[in-house]
Design an enzyme around this catalytic site. Structure first.
Site, PDB file in Angstrom:
ATOM      1  N   HIS A   1       8.602   9.626 -28.144  1.00 36.44           N
ATOM      2  CA  HIS A   1       7.641  10.492 -27.613  1.00 36.44           C
ATOM      3  C   HIS A   1       7.794  12.083 -27.820  1.00 36.44           C
ATOM      4  CE1 HIS A   1       4.578  11.977 -25.062  1.00 36.44           C
ATOM      5  NE2 HIS A   1       5.534  12.356 -24.348  1.00 36.44           N
TER       6      HIS A   1
ATOM      7  N   ASN B   1       0.029  19.316 -21.203  1.00 39.97           N
ATOM      8  CA  ASN B   1      -0.033  18.556 -22.434  1.00 39.97           C
ATOM      9  C   ASN B   1       0.019  19.195 -23.599  1.00 39.97           C
ATOM     10  OD1 ASN B   1      -0.359  16.098 -20.958  1.00 39.97           O
ATOM     11  ND2 ASN B   1      -2.301  16.684 -20.322  1.00 39.97           N
TER      12      ASN B   1
ATOM     13  N   ARG C   1      -3.148  21.714 -14.634  1.00 38.50           N
ATOM     14  CA  ARG C   1      -2.098  20.737 -15.060  1.00 38.50           C
ATOM     15  C   ARG C   1      -2.357  20.259 -16.539  1.00 38.50           C
ATOM     16  NH1 ARG C   1       0.658  15.888 -11.602  1.00 38.50           N
ATOM     17  NH2 ARG C   1       2.233  15.286 -13.221  1.00 38.50           N
TER      18      ARG C   1
ATOM     19  N   GLU D   1      -4.464  16.807 -11.882  1.00 42.01           N
ATOM     20  CA  GLU D   1      -4.904  17.204 -13.200  1.00 42.01           C
ATOM     21  C   GLU D   1      -6.384  17.465 -13.280  1.00 42.01           C
ATOM     22  OE1 GLU D   1      -2.632  15.739 -16.301  1.00 42.01           O
ATOM     23  OE2 GLU D   1      -4.367  15.891 -17.680  1.00 42.01           O
TER      24      GLU D   1
ATOM     25  N   ARG E   1       1.002  -1.236  -0.057  1.00 40.44           N
ATOM     26  CA  ARG E   1       0.055   0.238  -0.087  1.00 40.44           C
ATOM     27  C   ARG E   1       0.841   1.390   0.066  1.00 40.44           C
ATOM     28  NH1 ARG E   1      -2.840  -2.923   3.900  1.00 40.44           N
ATOM     29  NH2 ARG E   1      -4.574  -3.983   2.846  1.00 40.44           N
TER      30      ARG E   1
ATOM     31  N   GLU F   1      10.340  19.099 -24.510  1.00 40.70           N
ATOM     32  CA  GLU F   1       9.395  19.137 -23.406  1.00 40.70           C
ATOM     33  C   GLU F   1       9.920  20.607 -22.553  1.00 40.70           C
ATOM     34  OE1 GLU F   1       6.946  17.455 -22.612  1.00 40.70           O
ATOM     35  OE2 GLU F   1       7.123  15.617 -23.473  1.00 40.70           O
TER      36      GLU F   1
ATOM     37  N   HIS G   1       0.399  11.734 -29.383  1.00 41.14           N
ATOM     38  CA  HIS G   1      -0.187  10.723 -29.081  1.00 41.14           C
ATOM     39  C   HIS G   1      -0.585  10.132 -30.304  1.00 41.14           C
ATOM     40  CE1 HIS G   1      -0.423  11.628 -24.521  1.00 41.14           C
ATOM     41  NE2 HIS G   1       0.662  11.091 -24.851  1.00 41.14           N
TER      42      HIS G   1
ATOM     43  N   LYS H   1       3.302  11.337 -11.494  1.00 40.26           N
ATOM     44  CA  LYS H   1       2.122  10.602 -12.309  1.00 40.26           C
ATOM     45  C   LYS H   1       3.084   9.196 -12.579  1.00 40.26           C
ATOM     46  CE  LYS H   1      -0.475  13.447 -15.321  1.00 40.26           C
ATOM     47  NZ  LYS H   1      -0.561  13.992 -16.979  1.00 40.26           N
TER      48      LYS H   1
ATOM     49  N   LYS I   1       7.251  23.100 -13.698  1.00 37.98           N
ATOM     50  CA  LYS I   1       6.473  21.752 -13.796  1.00 37.98           C
ATOM     51  C   LYS I   1       5.996  22.057 -12.110  1.00 37.98           C
ATOM     52  CE  LYS I   1       5.379  17.332 -14.607  1.00 37.98           C
ATOM     53  NZ  LYS I   1       5.570  16.339 -15.196  1.00 37.98           N
TER      54      LYS I   1
ATOM     55  N   HIS J   1       0.709  17.464 -26.880  1.00 36.40           N
ATOM     56  CA  HIS J   1       0.557  16.027 -26.566  1.00 36.40           C
ATOM     57  C   HIS J   1      -0.548  15.228 -27.389  1.00 36.40           C
ATOM     58  CE1 HIS J   1       3.574  16.997 -23.989  1.00 36.40           C
ATOM     59  NE2 HIS J   1       3.623  15.727 -23.491  1.00 36.40           N
TER      60      HIS J   1
HETATM   61  P1  NAD Z   1      13.389   5.442 -21.735  1.00 38.75           P
HETATM   62  O1  NAD Z   1      12.961   5.528 -20.208  1.00 38.75           O
HETATM   63  O2  NAD Z   1      12.911   4.166 -22.517  1.00 38.75           O
HETATM   64  O3  NAD Z   1      14.972   5.709 -22.100  1.00 38.75           O
HETATM   65  C1  NAD Z   1      15.160   5.891 -23.264  1.00 38.75           C
HETATM   66  C2  NAD Z   1      16.520   5.039 -23.696  1.00 38.75           C
HETATM   67  O4  NAD Z   1      17.548   5.781 -23.191  1.00 38.75           O
HETATM   68  C3  NAD Z   1      16.368   3.902 -22.888  1.00 38.75           C
HETATM   69  O5  NAD Z   1      17.041   2.882 -23.725  1.00 38.75           O
HETATM   70  C4  NAD Z   1      17.318   3.771 -21.794  1.00 38.75           C
HETATM   71  O6  NAD Z   1      17.931   2.632 -21.133  1.00 38.75           O
HETATM   72  C5  NAD Z   1      18.366   4.933 -22.228  1.00 38.75           C
HETATM   73  N1  NAD Z   1      19.078   5.491 -21.197  1.00 38.75           N
HETATM   74  C6  NAD Z   1      18.456   6.255 -20.133  1.00 38.75           C
HETATM   75  N2  NAD Z   1      19.305   6.769 -19.715  1.00 38.75           N
HETATM   76  C7  NAD Z   1      20.526   6.951 -20.434  1.00 38.75           C
HETATM   77  C8  NAD Z   1      21.642   7.737 -20.405  1.00 38.75           C
HETATM   78  N3  NAD Z   1      22.165   8.588 -19.475  1.00 38.75           N
HETATM   79  N4  NAD Z   1      22.726   7.269 -21.375  1.00 38.75           N
HETATM   80  C9  NAD Z   1      22.376   6.352 -22.350  1.00 38.75           C
HETATM   81  N5  NAD Z   1      21.217   5.782 -22.429  1.00 38.75           N
HETATM   82  C10 NAD Z   1      20.259   5.964 -21.227  1.00 38.75           C
HETATM   83  O7  NAD Z   1      12.485   6.939 -22.414  1.00 38.75           O
HETATM   84  P2  NAD Z   1      12.304   8.353 -21.816  1.00 38.75           P
HETATM   85  O8  NAD Z   1      12.140   9.175 -23.000  1.00 38.75           O
HETATM   86  O9  NAD Z   1      13.155   8.780 -20.872  1.00 38.75           O
HETATM   87  O10 NAD Z   1      10.777   8.226 -21.332  1.00 38.75           O
HETATM   88  C11 NAD Z   1       9.925   7.757 -21.907  1.00 38.75           C
HETATM   89  C12 NAD Z   1       8.891   7.018 -21.064  1.00 38.75           C
HETATM   90  O11 NAD Z   1       8.220   8.489 -19.799  1.00 38.75           O
HETATM   91  C13 NAD Z   1       7.442   6.611 -21.339  1.00 38.75           C
HETATM   92  O12 NAD Z   1       7.058   5.466 -21.124  1.00 38.75           O
HETATM   93  C14 NAD Z   1       6.447   8.021 -21.166  1.00 38.75           C
HETATM   94  O13 NAD Z   1       5.145   7.627 -21.177  1.00 38.75           O
HETATM   95  C15 NAD Z   1       6.857   8.395 -19.894  1.00 38.75           C
HETATM   96  N6  NAD Z   1       6.393   9.751 -19.553  1.00 38.75           N
HETATM   97  C16 NAD Z   1       6.016   9.745 -18.227  1.00 38.75           C
HETATM   98  C17 NAD Z   1       5.709  11.104 -17.703  1.00 38.75           C
HETATM   99  C18 NAD Z   1       5.099  11.339 -16.330  1.00 38.75           C
HETATM  100  O14 NAD Z   1       4.558  12.546 -16.023  1.00 38.75           O
HETATM  101  N7  NAD Z   1       5.405  10.587 -15.604  1.00 38.75           N
HETATM  102  C19 NAD Z   1       5.954  12.448 -18.667  1.00 38.75           C
HETATM  103  C20 NAD Z   1       6.395  12.235 -19.757  1.00 38.75           C
HETATM  104  C21 NAD Z   1       6.738  10.784 -20.265  1.00 38.75           C
HETATM  105  N1  GLY Z   2       3.760  14.990 -18.369  1.00 45.84           N
HETATM  106  C1  GLY Z   2       2.638  15.655 -17.897  1.00 45.84           C
HETATM  107  C2  GLY Z   2       2.279  15.664 -16.605  1.00 45.84           C
HETATM  108  O1  GLY Z   2       3.105  15.224 -15.892  1.00 45.84           O
HETATM  109  O2  GLY Z   2       1.144  16.167 -16.079  1.00 45.84           O
END
Ligand code: NAD
Ligand code: GLY
Length: 360
Positions: A263, A243, A239, A235, A119, A183, A250, A141, A225, A246
């Site tokens: 992305h 987006n 918030r 949101e 939990r 971003e 998407h 998130k 942020k 976005h």
């Molecule tokens: P990712 O986590 O897949 O990382 C991209 C690639 O880079 C991976 O292969 C990873 O292993 C590699 N990598 C990471 N750090 C590295 C470094 N320092 N050097 C070399 N390689 C490295 O992708 P991302 O773009 O970081 O994240 C995308 C994800 O984030 C999606 O799942 C998306 O839904 C999520 N997201 C969440 C939020 C939120 O608010 N929670 C916002 C935007 C995106």
């Molecule tokens: N990435 C959008 C949010 O965190 O709300």
């Protein structure tokens, strides 16, 4: 070191930003912690795992490590279950702390594991991609994907600290830097016209990961942020402006197949589409549409959207989490530095799709 404080109903926490910060992650561990599990993937653990383990050893706590496979395709309930199983087998209790070392995939999944294991246990974000440093690690998130949709299973759950080491960006592929910068400029567009202009002036330094420029861009993005999520953690209103672009993004990701464009690349293109839409529906100046297009191109993201066909575009945008009763809501800007969300006339949307996919 710069510190940005995030203050929400779900918790207050610091974002620490500095070069070489991986060596100090141990100082974020609370004194009453029983044990620590560092969760990462083989790519990131291979580069930075030992440095973080060494730093955690300074806390004097028992340290475990666990790796999950690298990639969005592993951000699933199956991988999450493997984390729960590992935590249970190693008898981690409610005072254990998860340290999430990686990009947004690791951060989102570890956050949801922390939100739900027994939990809720504490977790620390150590984001290693630019996108994760300026966006996904901040604001709570957390989620995994479901076969029927991205991030469909999740929770709002805040970390107890976010530790950002700007040096780790040196090993990121160039496309990932461009994706993160999309971003960054988004924050200027929605909230801070001066910051947008600063990004225009400093784009070459940002792409080259100049220490001072990239640290400032990360800090300002986190401040903006933090401001938004402290007003509206879950949101229900403000918030949504995070987006911007976005809804288009998407549709691009789903329409081309996830992973074809990153992305952030899709967000970059979506910012141009949002600017075009804003010009049609709320008076965004035509000259500023061109500023957005030029900056998105300058950071290295695509500015022409794929031609998915207008029916497919609309269908994909209707699946967006922000759609209400089938009505698509878009974030639009009356001017740079201001944004709100609204529905838009269908004819305007079709004209924007036509113009931005290059099939006028
Ligand atoms: P990712 O986590 O897949 O990382 C991209 C690639 O880079 C991976 O292969 C990873 O292993 C590699 N990598 C990471 N750090 C590295 C470094 N320092 N050097 C070399 N390689 C490295 O992708 P991302 O773009 O970081 O994240 C995308 C994800 O984030 C999606 O799942 C998306 O839904 C999520 N997201 C969440 C939020 C939120 O608010 N929670 C916002 C935007 C995106
Ligand atoms: N990435 C959008 C949010 O965190 O709300």
């Amino acid at each position: 070191m710069s510190i940005v404080n995030v203050s929400t109903e779900g918790g207050n926490y610091p974002i620490h930003i500095a070069p070489n910060l991986l060596k100090q992650v141990g100082t974020s561990i609370p004194p009453d912690t029983t044990s620590i599990v560092l969760i990462s993937n083989p790519t990131v653990f291979g580069l930075y795992g030992n440095t973080v383990v060494k730093s955690l050893e300074a806390s004097g706590k028992q340290i475990h490590t666990f790796e999950v496979p690298d990639g969005e395709s592993y951000k699933t309930l199956e991988t999450l279950n493997s984390i729960y199983t590992w935590l249970l087998e190693h008898r981690l209790d409610r005072r254990a702390v998860i340290v999430a070392l990686g990009g947004g995939v690791i951060g989102d999944m570890c956050g949801f594991a922390a939100a739900t294991y027994m939990r809720g246990i504490r977790f620390i974000q150590v984001p290693t991609t630019l996108l994760a440093q300026v966006d996904s690690s901040v604001g709570g998130k957390t989620a995994v994907n479901h076969p029927m949709g991205k991030n469909m299973i999740g929770a709002f759950y805040q970390p107890i600290a976010v530790d950002i080491d700007t040096n780790v960006l040196a090993t990121l592929p160039e496309r990932e830097i461009a994706a993160g910068l999309a971003e960054v400029i988004k924050y200027g567009l929605i909230l801070d016209a001066d910051f947008f202009a600063w990004c225009e002036e400093n784009v070459a330094k940002l792409r080259a990961l100049d220490g001072e420029a990239i640290s400032y861009a990360i800090q300002r993005s986190c401040e903006l942020k933090a401001y938004v999520v402290s007003q509206d953690e879950k949101e229900t209103g403000l918030r949504a402006i995070l987006n911007l672009g976005h809804t288009f993004a998407h549709a691009i990701e789903a329409g081309l197949g996830f992973g074809t464009w990153l992305h952030g690349e899709a967000v970059g293109c979506g910012l141009v589409q949002a600017a075009e839409l804003s010009a049609r529906v709320c008076g965004f100046p035509a000259a500023d549409v061109e500023r957005v297009r030029a900056l998105v191109a300058a950071i290295g993201c695509p500015v022409t959207a794929p031609d998915l066909g207008s029916n497919k575009w609309v269908e994909l945008m209707q699946i967006d989490k922000k759609a209400e009763g089938g009505k698509i809501k878009f974030v639009v800007m009356p001017q740079i530095g201001q944004a709100h969300s609204q529905t838009v006339p269908h004819e305007d949307l079709l004209l924007v799709l036509k113009k931005t996919t290059g099939i006028e």
